[in-house]
Design a protein around this motif. Structure first.
Motif, PDB file in Angstrom:
ATOM      1  N   SER A  39     -12.514   0.806  -2.097  1.00 53.59           N
ATOM      2  CA  SER A  39     -11.826   0.842  -3.394  1.00 53.59           C
ATOM      3  C   SER A  39     -10.862  -0.320  -3.579  1.00 53.59           C
ATOM      4  O   SER A  39     -10.205  -0.411  -4.606  1.00 53.59           O
ATOM      5  N   GLY A  40     -10.752  -1.156  -2.578  1.00 54.47           N
ATOM      6  CA  GLY A  40      -9.814  -2.273  -2.663  1.00 54.47           C
ATOM      7  C   GLY A  40      -9.926  -3.169  -1.450  1.00 54.47           C
ATOM      8  O   GLY A  40     -10.929  -3.167  -0.736  1.00 54.47           O
ATOM      9  N   SER A  68      -5.003  -2.223  -4.007  1.00 57.71           N
ATOM     10  CA  SER A  68      -5.644  -2.326  -5.314  1.00 57.71           C
ATOM     11  C   SER A  68      -5.387  -3.729  -5.857  1.00 57.71           C
ATOM     12  O   SER A  68      -4.652  -4.514  -5.257  1.00 57.71           O
ATOM     13  N   ARG A  69      -5.949  -4.014  -6.991  1.00 52.58           N
ATOM     14  CA  ARG A  69      -5.737  -5.304  -7.651  1.00 52.58           C
ATOM     15  C   ARG A  69      -4.246  -5.569  -7.861  1.00 52.58           C
ATOM     16  O   ARG A  69      -3.750  -6.646  -7.569  1.00 52.58           O
ATOM     17  N   ASP A 104       0.863  -1.187   0.000  1.00 54.77           N
ATOM     18  CA  ASP A 104       0.000   0.000   0.000  1.00 54.77           C
ATOM     19  C   ASP A 104       0.901   1.239   0.000  1.00 54.77           C
ATOM     20  O   ASP A 104       0.963   1.991   0.971  1.00 54.77           O
TER      21      ASP A 104
END
Length: 168
Positions: free
Chosen positions: A72-73, A39-40, A31
């Motif tokens: 968002s993740g 995120s992906r 991160d």
């Protein structure tokens, strides 16, 4: 076949404090922008760091589809749960491999029906021969007259989980 329908699941496993700490550190390292989620792409890097392989598109899609749509993740709590489950599965596969290797006394990479009968006679003497024969009843196994390492995982794991055989 009824074995694969049993839905075998690995036992619950808890990470040691040092392992848990490592997972948190990997999360923080991936991160990079301190967003509070992965995120992906961040997730893929984390899997490489922890498990040594890049997750497939299918695996990444499955993980991302399970994420709370309001975020968002992958949040830290979700990440830790995903990693714990992956580690459980990894340990479980290793345990199954160990059991297969113990059964494969001739180190051939497969078990014949006779090998299988002898192994189960030792570890589960009360196991019905019908169940043992059922493992060898699918067409591919009959054609080869042997049960290979990759196919034994589902058979043994299901039988272990329904309490039919005990671990070696």
């Amino acid at each position: 076949m009824f074995f694969s329908q049993a839905g075998a699941r690995p036992r619950m496993w808890e990470a040691s404090p040092s392992e848990h700490k490592k997972w948190v550190e990997v999360f923080k390292a991936c991160d990079e922008e301190n967003k509070g989620y992965l995120s992906r792409e961040d997730f893929k890097v984390a899997v490489v760091m922890l498990f040594g392989y890049k997750p497939s598109k299918i695996e990444a899609d499955a993980v991302m589809s399970s994420v709370d749509p309001n975020t968002s993740g992958i949040l830290l709590k979700e990440f830790l749960d995903i990693v714990r489950k992956k580690k459980e599965a990894q340990l479980y596969r290793n345990e199954i491999r160990h059991i297969f290797t113990a059964f494969d006394r001739h180190y051939r990479g497969y078990l014949t029906l006779e090998d299988f009968k002898k192994a189960f006679k030792q570890v589960a003497p009360k196991l019905s021969e019908r169940i043992i024969l059922e493992v060898f009843s699918d067409e591919e196994t009959i054609a080869k007259s042997k049960l290979e390492d990759k196919s034994i995982n589902s058979y043994i794991s299901c039988e272990i989980n329904v309490g039919t055989i005990s671990y070696l």
